[in-house]
Design a protein around this motif. Structure first.
Motif, PDB file in Angstrom:
ATOM      1  N   GLU A  28       0.751  -0.787  -0.025  1.00 22.13           N
ATOM      2  CA  GLU A  28      -0.608   0.287   0.122  1.00 22.13           C
ATOM      3  C   GLU A  28       0.391   1.209   0.159  1.00 22.13           C
ATOM      4  O   GLU A  28       0.629   2.649  -0.617  1.00 22.13           O
ATOM      5  N   LEU A  29       2.082   0.889   0.656  1.00 22.26           N
ATOM      6  CA  LEU A  29       2.874   2.496   0.735  1.00 22.26           C
ATOM      7  C   LEU A  29       3.506   2.104  -0.181  1.00 22.26           C
ATOM      8  O   LEU A  29       3.463   3.696  -0.964  1.00 22.26           O
ATOM      9  N   GLN A  32       1.770   3.931  -2.814  1.00 19.89           N
ATOM     10  CA  GLN A  32       1.508   5.866  -2.790  1.00 19.89           C
ATOM     11  C   GLN A  32       2.839   6.500  -2.845  1.00 19.89           C
ATOM     12  O   GLN A  32       2.064   7.508  -3.616  1.00 19.89           O
ATOM     13  N   ARG A  35       2.356   6.770  -6.308  1.00 17.86           N
ATOM     14  CA  ARG A  35       2.061   8.173  -7.114  1.00 17.86           C
ATOM     15  C   ARG A  35       2.161   9.466  -6.940  1.00 17.86           C
ATOM     16  O   ARG A  35       1.819  10.749  -7.361  1.00 17.86           O
ATOM     17  N   LEU A  36       2.490   9.912  -5.530  1.00 15.54           N
ATOM     18  CA  LEU A  36       3.844  10.477  -5.201  1.00 15.54           C
ATOM     19  C   LEU A  36       4.705  11.080  -6.440  1.00 15.54           C
ATOM     20  O   LEU A  36       4.825  12.046  -6.175  1.00 15.54           O
ATOM     21  N   ALA A  50      -1.078  16.429  -1.810  1.00 13.18           N
ATOM     22  CA  ALA A  50      -1.698  14.718  -1.950  1.00 13.18           C
ATOM     23  C   ALA A  50      -1.191  14.458  -1.030  1.00 13.18           C
ATOM     24  O   ALA A  50      -1.575  12.949  -0.583  1.00 13.18           O
ATOM     25  N   MET A  51       0.008  14.225   0.286  1.00 11.90           N
ATOM     26  CA  MET A  51      -0.119  13.472   1.392  1.00 11.90           C
ATOM     27  C   MET A  51      -0.435  13.390   2.391  1.00 11.90           C
ATOM     28  O   MET A  51      -0.631  12.375   3.089  1.00 11.90           O
ATOM     29  N   LEU A  54      -3.515  11.024   1.479  1.00 15.13           N
ATOM     30  CA  LEU A  54      -3.408   9.556   1.847  1.00 15.13           C
ATOM     31  C   LEU A  54      -3.057   9.472   3.310  1.00 15.13           C
ATOM     32  O   LEU A  54      -2.777   8.142   3.636  1.00 15.13           O
ATOM     33  N   TRP A  56      -1.515  10.614   5.733  1.00 14.91           N
ATOM     34  CA  TRP A  56      -0.068  11.031   6.439  1.00 14.91           C
ATOM     35  C   TRP A  56      -0.595  12.154   7.521  1.00 14.91           C
ATOM     36  O   TRP A  56      -1.008  13.562   6.754  1.00 14.91           O
ATOM     37  N   THR A  70       3.925   8.857   8.050  1.00 16.06           N
ATOM     38  CA  THR A  70       2.951   8.252   7.502  1.00 16.06           C
ATOM     39  C   THR A  70       2.512   7.153   8.157  1.00 16.06           C
ATOM     40  O   THR A  70       2.569   6.853   9.604  1.00 16.06           O
TER      41      THR A  70
END
Length: 209
Positions: A28-29, A32, A35-36, A50-51, A54, A56, A70
């Motif tokens: 999962e991470l 993520q 995508r970042l 964006a973070m 997620l 975070w 995170t």
């Protein structure tokens, strides 16, 4: 973290032991982060948003230099890049570093007596995790060797281009240590599409720009 990782009552604090702590990057991470890696990292508003999206957190980060944490417990640094440590190699004992700080963080676990082999295993596992999504690294190199207190060794770096960015997995020196402790990190930063990949020895400087 098991009781084996906690200092024992009455333990001689002058004894210094090597430790490796890790907070693995799960699928999962990794998704993520991929995508970042496609975002414009010269725009903090975009990457901050964006973070947060997620899940975070930028509340109660463990150090003044930290930007986010995170959901799994990784601390994120960097104003115009992502610098995310996922493993640390360090010593515990003596006056400067009497406690196992890294192993005590939420989401992290540590192994007493661990060294080069265990630290490199964290690096290799993370490279494999990103290769599952991105294919083999476009650049996979090793330094000729560095010499720290623990001896001479080489560092592995793997990198992928993501448009005008670069995604790197590899080791660095831990800036918070008094000694030359190590950390393994994920790095994302701007990187011109027509730029050649750095030589192995130059990745460390790239990841601190």
């Amino acid at each position: 973290m098991s009781e084996d990782h906690q200092p024992e009552t009455g333990e001689d604090e002058t004894v210094i032991e090597s430790y490796v702590a890790g907070c693995p990057i799960d699928p999962e991470l990794a998704g993520q982060i991929v995508r970042l890696a496609d975002l414009p990292w010269n725009d903090r508003d975009v990457t901050d948003s964006a973070m947060r999206g997620l899940g975070w957190s930028d509340d109660e980060v463990p150090t003044d230099e930290a930007r986010f944490v995170t959901a799994a417990g990784h601390v994120v640094y960097g104003d115009y890049c992502l610098y995310l440590p996922f493993a640390h190699s360090y010593d515990v004992g003596g006056e400067l570093w009497p406690d196992d700080f890294w192993g005590s963080l939420p989401g992290w676990s540590s192994q007493r007596g661990a060294g080069r082999e265990e630290f490199e295993a964290h690096v290799d596992a993370s490279i494999d995790r990103f290769a599952e999504r991105l294919g083999p690294p476009e650049c996979d190199v090793r330094t000729e060797g560095r010499h720290l207190a623990i001896g001479r060794y080489s560092w592995r770096y793997a990198a992928w281009r993501r448009g005008g960015n670069i995604l790197v997995i590899g080791p660095a020196l831990d800036g918070f240590s008094y000694a030359q402790d190590e950390e393994a990190v994920v790095y994302i930063g701007e990187f011109a599409k027509d730029s050649p990949f750095p030589d192995a020895a130059d990745f460390l400087n790239l990841m601190h720009t």
